[in-house]
Every structure is written in C-alpha cells, then in structure tokens.
Design an enzyme around this catalytic site. Structure first.
Site, mmCIF file in Angstrom:
data_model
loop_
_atom_site.group_PDB
_atom_site.id
_atom_site.type_symbol
_atom_site.label_atom_id
_atom_site.label_comp_id
_atom_site.label_asym_id
_atom_site.label_seq_id
_atom_site.Cartn_x
_atom_site.Cartn_y
_atom_site.Cartn_z
ATOM 1 N N GLU A 166 0.603 -1.259 -0.005
ATOM 2 C CA GLU A 166 0.148 -0.140 -0.533
ATOM 3 C C GLU A 166 0.952 1.257 0.161
ATOM 4 O O GLU A 166 0.443 2.481 -0.814
ATOM 5 C CB GLU A 166 -1.132 -0.140 1.521
ATOM 6 N N HIS A 169 1.446 3.375 -3.421
ATOM 7 C CA HIS A 169 0.229 4.083 -3.564
ATOM 8 C C HIS A 169 0.282 5.735 -3.343
ATOM 9 O O HIS A 169 0.192 6.298 -4.294
ATOM 10 C CB HIS A 169 -1.169 3.825 -3.411
ATOM 11 N N GLU A 219 -11.134 -2.003 0.862
ATOM 12 C CA GLU A 219 -10.477 -2.209 -0.041
ATOM 13 C C GLU A 219 -11.421 -1.988 -1.628
ATOM 14 O O GLU A 219 -10.980 -1.407 -2.506
ATOM 15 C CB GLU A 219 -9.986 -3.353 -0.103
ATOM 16 N N ASP A 251 -4.156 -3.438 -7.021
ATOM 17 C CA ASP A 251 -3.071 -3.842 -5.688
ATOM 18 C C ASP A 251 -4.612 -3.494 -4.783
ATOM 19 O O ASP A 251 -4.841 -4.246 -4.634
ATOM 20 C CB ASP A 251 -2.869 -2.692 -5.816
ATOM 21 N N GLU A 252 -5.925 -2.635 -5.356
ATOM 22 C CA GLU A 252 -6.560 -2.284 -4.164
ATOM 23 C C GLU A 252 -7.711 -4.258 -4.316
ATOM 24 O O GLU A 252 -8.489 -4.436 -3.095
ATOM 25 C CB GLU A 252 -7.352 -1.223 -4.156
ATOM 26 N N HIS A 255 -6.051 -6.448 -2.520
ATOM 27 C CA HIS A 255 -5.824 -6.847 -1.499
ATOM 28 C C HIS A 255 -7.788 -6.937 -1.028
ATOM 29 O O HIS A 255 -8.155 -7.820 -0.010
ATOM 30 C CB HIS A 255 -5.879 -5.494 -0.517
#
Length: 388
Positions: A166, A169, A219, A251-252, A255
C-alpha cells in the site's frame, strides 16, 4: 488502500455519504450529512473496551495454516511488484534536458484536468499516505496482531506485506502531484502530518471479525475510487495518470480478495458470529481512515473533500449500495441457513440495506436540489474556490 484509502462511507438509513473517512453506517435515526462536520479531534469516538472470548481468539490461531495457504500467495514478491519510479521521469536514466522535457510533458497532460479532480486525487493520496496509522490499527486486533513487530505468524506477515504494498500508492501519487505543479505541496504535507498525528478510530473494538469486515468494504471502496479517477484522467487527457490510478486499483482489488476471503471463511466456521459482525459494521458508526483529515485551516476539510468526490462521480452513495450488494452476493448472505435469533435478524437487516440506502438517497437528492450552492476554498489547490 485509501483512503478508503482512498476509503468511502455512508449512513445506513439516510445514504448520506462521505468518501474515505467518515461514518459508513451510523445510528438509524441520524439525519443526512451534507458537507459538514465537527472540527477534527484526536479524541476517540469508540471505546475499545470489549475483548473477544478466548474461544473466538482460538479460531484465528486454528486458521494460521489456512491463512498461509490462502492469504500469503496474494502478496506479490517485491521483485515482481511495480515501483513508483516506473511511472515517473527518472533522473538517473535521463539527461537533464530529457528529464525537463518529461516533466513538461507531464504538466501539459495534467493541464486539462479540472481543479475538482485534483482535490479528490489529493484527498485519496493523503489517505494512502497515512499508512503508519492503519498498520497500528490492524495490530490492535486480538488473535491476529503482530506481537513482536517481526512475528512469523501468517497474520502478522500479511499485515506487514500489505502495508508495504500500500505504501507505494501514496508515494507514487504524491510525486506525480508534486511534478504536476497544480497543487500546494506545503499544505498537503501538513495535512498528512495532521492525519497521522490524529490517528484513526474506526470502531472495530480490537475484534478481528469487525476488522476484516471493515477492510473488505474499505478495499473494494478504494478499488472503485481509483478506478473512477483512472477513468476521469483518461477522459481529461492524461493516459499516464489513468494508468497509475488503474494500477493502484488493481492492487486494491487483490487486497479486497484477501479480506473478503477471510470473512467468507468466518461465515463458514462461525456463521452466527460473522453475520453479527457484518450487521454491526452496517449499524454502528464506522469511521474510515481519513475522517480526521485537517489542514490547519478548514475544520470541515474532510466533508468538503467528500462533497467534491460525490459531485464529480468518484464515489457516490450508489457506489456504496453496489458494494454492499456485491458482498451480499459473494458471501451468499441471503442463503445462509440455520442462523440463530439475533444473527437471523442481522441477516434480514443486512440483505435489505441496499434497497433502503437507495430510497433514502433519492430523498436526500431531492432535498439537496433545494439548497443554494456555496463556495469553499481548498488550501491544496492554492485556496481556489470550488462550488459545492
């Protein structure tokens, strides 16, 4: 992340919403919120005084092998991860003139994006940049905390690796914003410092059941948010920024898969406890990471940022209802059989919320149409005034 990571929120009955940082769902009798809030305070909104029964903590101990097999593979090895410099002009690989040309091209691309877009992107970046607070919060949860700071427990390994992923980001977005020349970095840096210093109290009571429900929603909300900022960047003429926001969104999403997988497992082995946790996160006030956002000037900064995000379509009440419907379907909440008493009532409440949210939002929208537009100055964009 984000801030909802960027991270967004809404009151369960009124569908009054704010992105990445205020209440996801407050008490059912609270009136709609329209870009107003008390000044940020470091004081807690929730008393973290409840402890899980020992048998609940044992559940997470028993799931360590499962976590190793089902969570840790979702973390990418560092040498396979993208890094911020890959999206930015790299002075180590460019001559001085080439570097200047790349920065100039970046500034030309961002010139077509409106100030409203930059307010939302800054708010998202600030939320992502406050990661020390979120790792500290994750380590309050019983049964899954990092007991030593370098524990080999799969829960601790996940939290550290998630934080490391994270971190990129906020780092990438902050550098891009800096190079754009469109924002006041001094005020942004102050806002980040205020936010980390204020902390975050999201009302999960040291309970990992609540914590993992929370992170599932958070997320997915940031996945939606960064996806929308990517779309707007592309429409505004900056394909590089669109790629950046889309990459962060990916990415989110990964996750989100991890956290949703944990809740799904809890529903399998303890359906009553997991359903009650989902319901509690819908009923109680759930503060998202950046709800204490402050720049030293505007005591209502977070609510104003939220109103801009709503207006340009980065995150709306309808998005929240869609997220809730998504998890109702993914977790098969309507089809769970054999729930007892309060958990059965919780199931009915949660499954009926999306419809209620949309109905209340329709009424809130009608009321909002009767309000006079007003101007708000944002320090992040050199105190320019935007209409809310």
């Amino acid at each position: 992340m984000q801030t909802l990571g960027p991270f967004h929120s809404i009151t369960a009955n009124t569908a009054a919403w704010t992105p990445i940082g205020t209440a996801l769902a407050t008490t059912f009798k609270q009136p709609p919120v329209r870009a107003r809030a008390a000044p940020p305070k470091p004081a807690k909104h929730f008393q973290a005084s409840r402890y899980m029964p020992p048998e609940k903590a044992e559940i997470f101990k028993s799931l360590e092998h499962w976590a190793t097999q089902r969570l840790l593979p979702l973390i990418k090895p560092v040498n396979q991860c993208w890094q911020p410099i890959e999206f930015l002009p790299d002075p180590a690989k460019l001559s001085a003139d080439e570097f200047s040309d790349r920065v100039r091209a970046l500034q030309e691309r961002t010139a077509g994006l409106p100030d409203e877009y930059f307010v939302v992107l800054v708010g998202d970046m600030i939320t992502e940049d406050a990661l020390p607070t979120y790792q500290s919060w994750m380590n309050t949860h019983e049964g899954v905390r990092d007991e030593t700071g370098a524990s080999s427990s799969p829960w601790a390994v996940w939290t550290r690796a998630w934080t490391a992923e994270e971190h990129r980001h906020g780092d990438l977005l902050k550098t891009y914003l800096y190079l754009s020349g469109r924002v006041d970095m001094l005020m942004i840096d102050r806002t980040v410092q205020y936010l980390i210093g204020a902390g975050a109290d999201v009302g999960t009571d040291r309970n990992p059941y609540l914590g993992f429900v929370y992170t599932s929603f958070q997320e997915r909300a940031t996945f939606v948010t960064h996806g929308n900022t990517a779309r707007l960047a592309k429409e505004g003429g900056d394909p590089v920024l669109a790629l950046i926001c889309g990459t962060i969104a990916a990415d989110e999403k990964r996750h989100e898969i991890a956290y949703a997988r944990i809740v799904e497992k809890l529903l399998e082995i303890d359906p009553n406890g997991a359903m009650l946790a989902i319901s509690e996160m819908m009923k109680k006030k759930i503060t998202m990471p950046a709800h204490l956002m402050h720049d030293g000037q505007d005591p209502h900064l977070f609510e104003h940022f939220a109103a801009v995000a709503q207006r340009i379509g980065v995150y709306t009440a309808d998005d929240y209802a869609n997220i809730l419907e998504f998890f109702i379907g993914q977790w098969n909440l309507e089809k769970i059989q054999g729930l007892e008493g309060e958990a059965r009532r919780a199931q009915d409440l949660v499954c009926g919320l999306p419809h209620r949210i949309r109905k209340f939002q329709e009424r809130a929208d009608e009321r909002a149409k009767k309000l006079q537009p007003r101007g708000v100055n944002f320090s992040w964009i050199f105190n320019k005034e935007l209409t809310l």
